[in-house]
Design a protein around this motif. Structure first.
Motif, PDB file in Angstrom:
ATOM      1  N   GLU A  79       0.830  -1.208   0.000  1.00  0.00           N
ATOM      2  CA  GLU A  79       0.000   0.000   0.000  1.00  0.00           C
ATOM      3  C   GLU A  79       0.866   1.262   0.000  1.00  0.00           C
ATOM      4  N   LEU A  80       1.913   1.283   0.813  1.00  0.00           N
ATOM      5  CA  LEU A  80       2.806   2.442   0.874  1.00  0.00           C
ATOM      6  C   LEU A  80       3.560   2.630  -0.444  1.00  0.00           C
ATOM      7  N   ASN A  81       4.023   1.525  -1.022  1.00  0.00           N
ATOM      8  CA  ASN A  81       4.764   1.578  -2.282  1.00  0.00           C
ATOM      9  C   ASN A  81       3.880   2.138  -3.396  1.00  0.00           C
ATOM     10  N   LYS A  82       2.623   1.715  -3.391  1.00  0.00           N
ATOM     11  CA  LYS A  82       1.678   2.196  -4.411  1.00  0.00           C
ATOM     12  C   LYS A  82       1.372   3.677  -4.196  1.00  0.00           C
ATOM     13  N   GLU A  83       1.117   4.049  -2.963  1.00  0.00           N
ATOM     14  CA  GLU A  83       0.739   5.435  -2.662  1.00  0.00           C
ATOM     15  C   GLU A  83       1.879   6.421  -2.910  1.00  0.00           C
ATOM     16  N   TYR A  84       3.089   6.077  -2.460  1.00  0.00           N
ATOM     17  CA  TYR A  84       4.186   7.043  -2.501  1.00  0.00           C
ATOM     18  C   TYR A  84       5.108   6.911  -3.713  1.00  0.00           C
TER      19      TYR A  84
ATOM     20  N   GLY B 182       4.015   4.928  -6.641  1.00  0.00           N
ATOM     21  CA  GLY B 182       3.245   4.553  -7.816  1.00  0.00           C
ATOM     22  C   GLY B 182       3.567   3.166  -8.336  1.00  0.00           C
TER      23      GLY B 182
ATOM     24  N   ASP C 253       2.767  -0.753  -7.902  1.00  0.00           N
ATOM     25  CA  ASP C 253       1.668  -1.566  -7.363  1.00  0.00           C
ATOM     26  C   ASP C 253       2.117  -2.984  -7.010  1.00  0.00           C
TER      27      ASP C 253
END
Length: 164
Positions: free
Chosen positions: A54-59, A61, A63
């Motif tokens: 989730e953090l990798n996707k949010e910060y 981009g 997935d």
């Protein structure tokens, strides 16, 4: 003054032992000494693959889960905020500089320790030093910078007895 480690555990996959935290504190001390950092604070959080995904996707981009994320606190705090006054004594208290946050996925660390044939403590130690160097601005976008960063990581790990 010294560089301090503050840590949180947001997962139940691996027990985070006092011995592991002691090793990470030694790694931080050696890496900070190598980089001539005499004061500061590093926040470390152990998470699951789901949380780091989730953090990798949010910060970033991206997935998918990753092994370690670093969030540097490069902005200096205003001088007025650098010192807190104790109203009773009216003495200034110096606060350590917050260097940043390191997030480690223990599930990915376990998988990588098996893949590379070394202990989970060694893998977490490697990821921690890797994350710390990122906080200081090191990167591995090309072969030269990757070689420099890997050399520094291996030197610190060897000094604490976590060689491959």
């Amino acid at each position: 003054m010294s560089v301090q480690l503050v840590w949180n555990n947001n997962q139940e996959v691996v027990e985070i032992t006092e011995e592991l935290i002691g090793t990470l504190e030694k790694l931080l001390e050696k890496a900070a000494e190598m980089e001539k950092i005499t004061d500061g604070e590093v926040a470390l959080t152990f998470v699951t693959d789901q949380e780091i995904h989730e953090l990798n996707k949010e910060y970033r981009g991206i997935d998918r889960p990753t092994d370690v994320l670093s969030f540097a606190m490069n902005e200096s705090i205003d001088e007025e905020l650098d010192i807190i006054y104790d109203l009773g004594e009216n003495e200034a208290i110096d606060l350590p500089e917050i260097l940043g946050d390191i997030i480690i996925s223990v599930e990915t660390a376990i998988a990588q320790s098996k893949e590379y044939g070394h202990s989970i403590d060694r893998e977490i130690g490697f990821l921690f030093v890797h994350g710390f160097l990122h906080l200081l601005g090191y990167d591995h976008q090309d072969e030269a910078s990757e070689a420099e960063m890997m050399g520094k990581q291996e030197k610190v790990l060897a000094e604490v007895g976590l060689s491959r």
